[in-house]
Write a protein that holds these residues in place. Structure first.
Motif, PDB file in Angstrom:
ATOM      1  N   THR A  17       0.834  -1.197   0.000  1.00 30.06           N
ATOM      2  CA  THR A  17       0.000   0.000   0.000  1.00 30.06           C
ATOM      3  C   THR A  17       0.867   1.245   0.000  1.00 30.06           C
ATOM      4  O   THR A  17       2.013   1.216   0.431  1.00 30.06           O
ATOM      5  CB  THR A  17      -0.929   0.058   1.233  1.00 30.06           C
ATOM      6  OG1 THR A  17      -0.137   0.023   2.409  1.00 30.06           O
ATOM      7  CG2 THR A  17      -1.899  -1.104   1.258  1.00 30.06           C
ATOM      8  N   VAL A  18       0.311   2.308  -0.501  1.00 30.83           N
ATOM      9  CA  VAL A  18       0.952   3.612  -0.453  1.00 30.83           C
ATOM     10  C   VAL A  18       0.464   4.284   0.816  1.00 30.83           C
ATOM     11  O   VAL A  18      -0.726   4.261   1.106  1.00 30.83           O
ATOM     12  CB  VAL A  18       0.579   4.451  -1.696  1.00 30.83           C
ATOM     13  CG1 VAL A  18       1.196   5.838  -1.623  1.00 30.83           C
ATOM     14  CG2 VAL A  18       0.996   3.722  -2.961  1.00 30.83           C
ATOM     15  N   GLU A  19       1.366   4.852   1.581  1.00 31.51           N
ATOM     16  CA  GLU A  19       0.986   5.466   2.850  1.00 31.51           C
ATOM     17  C   GLU A  19      -0.096   6.517   2.626  1.00 31.51           C
ATOM     18  O   GLU A  19       0.024   7.385   1.766  1.00 31.51           O
ATOM     19  CB  GLU A  19       2.200   6.124   3.510  1.00 31.51           C
ATOM     20  CG  GLU A  19       1.955   6.477   4.940  1.00 31.51           C
ATOM     21  CD  GLU A  19       3.241   6.869   5.652  1.00 31.51           C
ATOM     22  OE1 GLU A  19       3.188   7.830   6.427  1.00 31.51           O
ATOM     23  OE2 GLU A  19       4.264   6.216   5.421  1.00 31.51           O
ATOM     24  N   GLY A  20      -1.196   6.384   3.357  1.00 32.85           N
ATOM     25  CA  GLY A  20      -2.319   7.300   3.220  1.00 32.85           C
ATOM     26  C   GLY A  20      -3.346   6.844   2.193  1.00 32.85           C
ATOM     27  O   GLY A  20      -4.366   7.467   2.009  1.00 32.85           O
ATOM     28  N   ASP A  21      -3.071   5.740   1.505  1.00 29.99           N
ATOM     29  CA  ASP A  21      -3.984   5.217   0.483  1.00 29.99           C
ATOM     30  C   ASP A  21      -4.138   3.718   0.691  1.00 29.99           C
ATOM     31  O   ASP A  21      -3.200   2.960   0.500  1.00 29.99           O
ATOM     32  CB  ASP A  21      -3.430   5.505  -0.913  1.00 29.99           C
ATOM     33  CG  ASP A  21      -4.372   5.072  -2.026  1.00 29.99           C
ATOM     34  OD1 ASP A  21      -5.496   4.618  -1.723  1.00 29.99           O
ATOM     35  OD2 ASP A  21      -3.989   5.197  -3.201  1.00 29.99           O
ATOM     36  N   LEU A  22      -5.310   3.258   1.062  1.00 34.45           N
ATOM     37  CA  LEU A  22      -5.524   1.856   1.370  1.00 34.45           C
ATOM     38  C   LEU A  22      -5.720   0.970   0.143  1.00 34.45           C
ATOM     39  O   LEU A  22      -5.759  -0.246   0.256  1.00 34.45           O
ATOM     40  CB  LEU A  22      -6.731   1.702   2.306  1.00 34.45           C
ATOM     41  CG  LEU A  22      -6.582   2.371   3.666  1.00 34.45           C
ATOM     42  CD1 LEU A  22      -7.875   2.216   4.459  1.00 34.45           C
ATOM     43  CD2 LEU A  22      -5.430   1.761   4.427  1.00 34.45           C
ATOM     44  N   GLY A  24      -3.675   0.487  -2.373  1.00 31.67           N
ATOM     45  CA  GLY A  24      -2.447  -0.165  -2.812  1.00 31.67           C
ATOM     46  C   GLY A  24      -2.048   0.253  -4.220  1.00 31.67           C
ATOM     47  O   GLY A  24      -2.478   1.263  -4.734  1.00 31.67           O
TER      48      GLY A  24
END
Length: 64
Positions: A17-22, A24
């Motif tokens: 996942t990208v931090e702040g975005d669930l 992925g």
């Protein structure tokens, strides 16, 4: 899956996942014709011995 750095057994099926975005990260390829788009969620394998990370998709045959 074996680690290419130290040959240890890797831990598969880890979420990416990208931090702040669930949602992925997704990999996609445009196919031929209308609505022909192939997508797959990116997964990771982590080596518990050296920390090496390898990314993969499970449905790789769809990209042929």
């Amino acid at each position: 899956m074996k680690c290419i750095q130290c040959q240890s057994e890797m831990t598969n099926d880890c979420r990416v996942t990208v931090e702040g975005d669930l949602s992925g990260i997704k990999i996609s390829k445009k196919g031929q014709g209308l609505f022909k788009k192939v997508t797959a969620k990116l997964k990771a394998a982590v080596c518990p011995n050296c920390g090496y990370v390898s990314f993969y998709v499970e449905d790789y045959n769809n990209f042929k």
